[in-house]
Design a protein around this motif. Structure first.
Motif, PDB file in Angstrom:
ATOM      1  N   ARG A 384       0.904  -1.315   0.115  1.00 18.35           N
ATOM      2  CA  ARG A 384      -0.113  -0.172   0.080  1.00 18.35           C
ATOM      3  C   ARG A 384       1.071   1.353  -0.058  1.00 18.35           C
ATOM      4  N   VAL A 385       0.656   2.150  -0.879  1.00 19.04           N
ATOM      5  CA  VAL A 385       1.202   3.450  -0.822  1.00 19.04           C
ATOM      6  C   VAL A 385       0.735   4.248   0.318  1.00 19.04           C
ATOM      7  N   LEU A 386       1.641   4.660   1.354  1.00 24.21           N
ATOM      8  CA  LEU A 386       1.190   5.207   2.494  1.00 24.21           C
ATOM      9  C   LEU A 386       1.596   6.865   2.464  1.00 24.21           C
ATOM     10  N   LYS A 387       2.304   7.345   1.476  1.00 25.50           N
ATOM     11  CA  LYS A 387       2.719   8.644   1.236  1.00 25.50           C
ATOM     12  C   LYS A 387       3.377   8.869   0.107  1.00 25.50           C
ATOM     13  N   LYS A 388       3.092   9.961  -0.856  1.00 22.77           N
ATOM     14  CA  LYS A 388       3.480  10.083  -2.232  1.00 22.77           C
ATOM     15  C   LYS A 388       4.171  11.443  -2.228  1.00 22.77           C
ATOM     16  N   THR A 389       5.269  11.581  -2.691  1.00 22.79           N
ATOM     17  CA  THR A 389       6.155  12.922  -2.902  1.00 22.79           C
ATOM     18  C   THR A 389       6.844  12.988  -3.865  1.00 22.79           C
ATOM     19  N   GLU A 398       7.746   7.007  -3.286  1.00 21.32           N
ATOM     20  CA  GLU A 398       6.591   6.430  -2.455  1.00 21.32           C
ATOM     21  C   GLU A 398       6.957   5.673  -1.397  1.00 21.32           C
ATOM     22  N   THR A 400       5.928   2.878   0.969  1.00 25.77           N
ATOM     23  CA  THR A 400       4.867   1.616   0.901  1.00 25.77           C
ATOM     24  C   THR A 400       4.903   0.640   2.227  1.00 25.77           C
ATOM     25  N   THR A 688       8.119  -0.368   6.512  1.00 24.48           N
ATOM     26  CA  THR A 688       7.965   0.485   5.420  1.00 24.48           C
ATOM     27  C   THR A 688       9.120   0.306   4.350  1.00 24.48           C
ATOM     28  N   ASP A 711       4.156  17.123  -1.606  1.00 21.79           N
ATOM     29  CA  ASP A 711       3.165  16.089  -1.283  1.00 21.79           C
ATOM     30  C   ASP A 711       2.182  15.946  -2.393  1.00 21.79           C
ATOM     31  N   ILE A 714      -2.159  10.202  -3.165  1.00 19.89           N
ATOM     32  CA  ILE A 714      -1.498   8.835  -3.189  1.00 19.89           C
ATOM     33  C   ILE A 714      -2.071   8.330  -4.573  1.00 19.89           C
ATOM     34  N   ASN A 715      -3.539   8.409  -4.888  1.00 18.39           N
ATOM     35  CA  ASN A 715      -3.723   8.033  -6.087  1.00 18.39           C
ATOM     36  C   ASN A 715      -3.627   8.499  -7.429  1.00 18.39           C
TER      37      ASN A 715
END
Length: 716
Positions: A384-389, A398, A400, A688, A711, A714-715
């Motif tokens: 799962r992607v928890l944070k995307k920057t 990402e 994950t 992670t 930031d 995520i999607n």
């Protein structure tokens, strides 16, 4: 290994020769290791009182003498003397000075324990004299009959050996070979060689790939072992010990090489425990057809877990659903094996609380299968992607979710824990090693068989390994390069032992001392329901109430008396703190920090909510604590200030459970403050990873890109 045979020799042991190496006698800085020597003398005292005849062979004189003479030379030297090259001290002078000091220490330690000791210094040439050997036997026999401990050492100060540290000619050539010679000459039943490591390893003990050899089989191990450096002090190291052990063992004297640092190792050897490395003339008869070692089992679990992680989310989900179906299809077989365990536990006289945890009650298999299906239908936790920057234009980072790796779970009594833990491991993509209590041996074996047979060959059943021997646990706890997390579920003693025996991170709780505080504004009908449920719903659980705290105003209005009556009607035995025991005329609790796990609890009276919080912090275990009150402000104070993994308002402590929290299942309840806290479900078994996606960007001294550090959804 046929362990009953390999350790059965101890029942006939009476006379023991114990050899203490220099590395045991001294610390790394050359000074005496007083703590280790004191513990050794206490063991010898205990064995002496039990009727064993103990003969001690002690090294350390030369090393101790050298340390003392160096100090004496230092204090007698001028500054100019110290600038000159230092001449190495004469080894024989070191031996003479050190032997005097060493024996003085032994005499002091044994005298404190009301034991007498005797010094016997021998040289190689002495044993060439038949009359000497005869007299030696008579003297030792006389000393042992008087309960005196003979302490042998080679008389290096007058030995004709040219180089005491190198010359290996003659009848004996160091204290290891002297100990073996004395064991034969004095007709000992056992020789114990104490070292600074746990026994003989397949390679240097510092090498993570080296394995402890529990039983030395000459035909198997002679060509396989790679020895490391010799002892940091003394003459021989492990090479000398193995040579002496082989000579004695093949002459009919069993030998054990074990650590002199670990407490009570000699006593544990004589109890038949699998300690250190055993040398025995019949060892070749005990060779197993095939033994999977701890490392092989852990590596197999890791390799299988990587194949599990490579599956699609739907494929992992199907494995869980197949396991649920398999459990229900085999319910009768599982019940038969579990009933056999329960009957054996009852016959053995185990406590009722343990038997209660051991039994798989009617409906339990269906309940477990339902929990597994709930888990299977949850969102896939892996990847799962928890944070995307956005780090820079076209450079996306990402964070994950990722499996931890390999888990080692040690649990007592409860076979249902095996099912919960195995299903969580599958869902989280982790490899798993399980060690259950011996009282649930048959239940665990059938559950493991049913579960692993439902796992497809593409993953392999080795993703979940079942450890069947308690003796494998010490080896597993050393595998910090393969095993990523240890979760002990059981008694305070079990958890504490594991925490002190491994470098691997440990997640769990040692005690479940849960409190219910009934405030002065509590609705008493609610209080009665919650208190009774917290205590009697399942008294053996770690989330059951162990201490009831009551506001002082409930004494005067009679509410406390009502609570006490209801608890007694249900069969709860009550103990009091200093205030409650006097007021209620009940026995005083031995300690507030006590987990009953039964129909017993402690009661105490407190002045206000602050006193209740203070009591919980001083005597609790940071597991689960509850307040019953209608005063919202008081409730908020309690909820925010009680530093426990779970804090409840107007609800039973029994709700602290992975399934009840909607986690599907739990591997345990953690009171740790790092990584996971409270009931540990799938998320507690994840870590992670960082995934960076670019298009050829380079750093170039941070001139290659223009950082944005933005930031992004995520999607996206």
């Amino acid at each position: 290994m046929a362990e009953d045979s390999s350790r059965a020799f101890v029942k006939d042991v009476k006379r023991i020769v114990i050899k203490v190496g220099t590395a045991v006698v001294t610390r790394n800085d050359g000074r005496l290791a007083l703590g280790r020597l004191g513990a050794l003398c206490e063991q010898i005292k205990e064995l002496n009182s039990q009727g064993y005849e103990i003969i001690l062979v002690s090294s350390g004189a030369v090393g101790l003498g050298r340390q003392r003479l160096r100090y004496r030379r230092l204090v007698n030297s001028s500054f100019a003397d110290l600038q000159k090259p230092q001449v190495e001290l004469d080894g024989k002078a070191c031996a003479a000075v050190g032997q005097n000091s060493l024996m003085a220490l032994y005499d002091t330690l044994f005298s404190e324990l009301d034991i007498s000791s005797a010094q016997l210094l021998v040289t190689d040439s002495d044993f060439r004299d038949r009359d000497f050997r005869k007299q030696l036997n008579e003297t030792v026999k006389s000393l042992l009959s008087l309960k005196v401990i003979p302490i042998f050492n080679e008389n290096d100060a007058v030995s004709t050996r040219k180089a005491p540290y190198e010359d290996s000619s003659g009848i004996f050539w160091d204290n290891d070979s002297l100990a073996a010679l004395l064991a034969l000459e004095l007709k000992a039943d056992l020789l114990v060689l104490l070292s600074d490591v746990e026994g003989l390893y397949s390679g240097p003990p510092s090498d993570p790939k080296s394995k402890l050899i529990h039983t030395y089989i000459k035909e198997k191990h002679q060509g396989e072992i790679t020895f490391g450096d010799k002892s940091r002090v003394g003459r021989g190291g492990m090479t000398a010990k193995v040579k002496a052990a082989v000579n004695a063992a093949y002459a009919g004297i069993p030998v054990v090489i074990t650590s002199g640092s670990a407490p009570e190792n000699i006593i544990r050897v004589l109890q038949g425990q699998r300690i250190g490395t055993l040398f025995h003339q019949d060892a070749h008869l005990w060779e197993p057809t095939k033994e999977v070692g701890a490392r092989e089992m852990a590596v197999a679990a890791r390799d299988s877990s990587r194949r599990l992680q490579a599956l699609s989310s739907q494929e992992r989900k199907k494995i869980l659903l197949d396991i649920a179906d398999a459990l229900e299809a085999n319910e009768k077989l599982i019940t038969v094996e579990n009933e056999a365990d329960v009957a054996a536990a009852q016959q053995a006289g185990y406590e009722k609380s343990l038997i209660s945890r051991l039994a798989l009650k009617p409906g339990k298999i269906a309940s477990l299968a339902k929990s597994i299906r709930v888990l299977a239908n949850m969102e896939d936790p892996i990847g799962r992607v928890l944070k995307k920057t956005q780090l820079a234009d076209g450079l996306i980072l990402e964070k994950t979710s990722s499996p931890l790796g390999v888990l080692l779970i040690v649990f007592e009594s409860r076979p249902d824990a095996l099912v919960q833990i195995a299903s969580l491991a599958i869902r989280s993509g982790n490899g798993l090693l399980l060690k259950g209590g011996k009282e649930a041996k048959r239940s665990n074996a059938i559950l493991h068989k049913v579960i692993t047979e439902a796992i497809p060959d593409i993953v392999g059943g080795k993703v979940i390994g079942l450890v069947t021997s308690r003796d494998e646990i010490p080896d597993l706890l050393k595998l910090d390069d393969v095993i990523d997390l240890v979760i002990p579920r059981g008694s305070n003693k079990l958890v504490s032992q594991i925490k002190s025996s491994t470098k691997i991170p440990v997640l769990g709780h040692a005690d479940g001392i849960c409190h219910v505080y009934v405030d002065k504004s509590a609705n008493m009908d609610m209080a009665k329901r919650v208190v009774l449920d917290a205590k009697i719903d399942y008294p053996a659980a770690c989330n059951a109430m162990e201490t009831l705290l009551v506001h002082k105003d409930l004494v005067t209005n009679g509410a406390l008396n009502e609570l006490i009556v209801d608890l007694r009607i249900q069969g709860v035995t009550l103990y009091g703190g200093p205030r409650a025991s006097l007021l209620l005329n009940i026995p005083q609790a031995r300690s507030f920090h006590h987990e009953y796990n039964s129909m017993e609890c402690t009661v105490e009276i407190v002045d206000e909510v602050a006193a209740a919080i203070d009591h919980i912090h001083h005597h609790g275990s940071a597991h689960t604590d509850c307040i019953i009150t209608e005063d919202q402000e008081t409730a908020e104070i309690f909820l925010h200030q009680v530093d426990s993994a779970a804090v409840f308002h107007n609800a039973s402590t029994r709700f602290c459970d992975g399934a009840r929290f909607g986690l599907g299942a739990e591997v345990g309840i953690s009171t740790s403050r790092i990584h996971a806290r409270g009931p540990v479900g799938v998320e507690g078994l994840l870590t992670t990873r960082w995934i960076l996606k670019g298009s050829g960007q380079v750093v170039d001294g941070d001139k290659g890109v223009i950082y944005t550090h933005r930031d992004i959804p995520i999607n996206s």
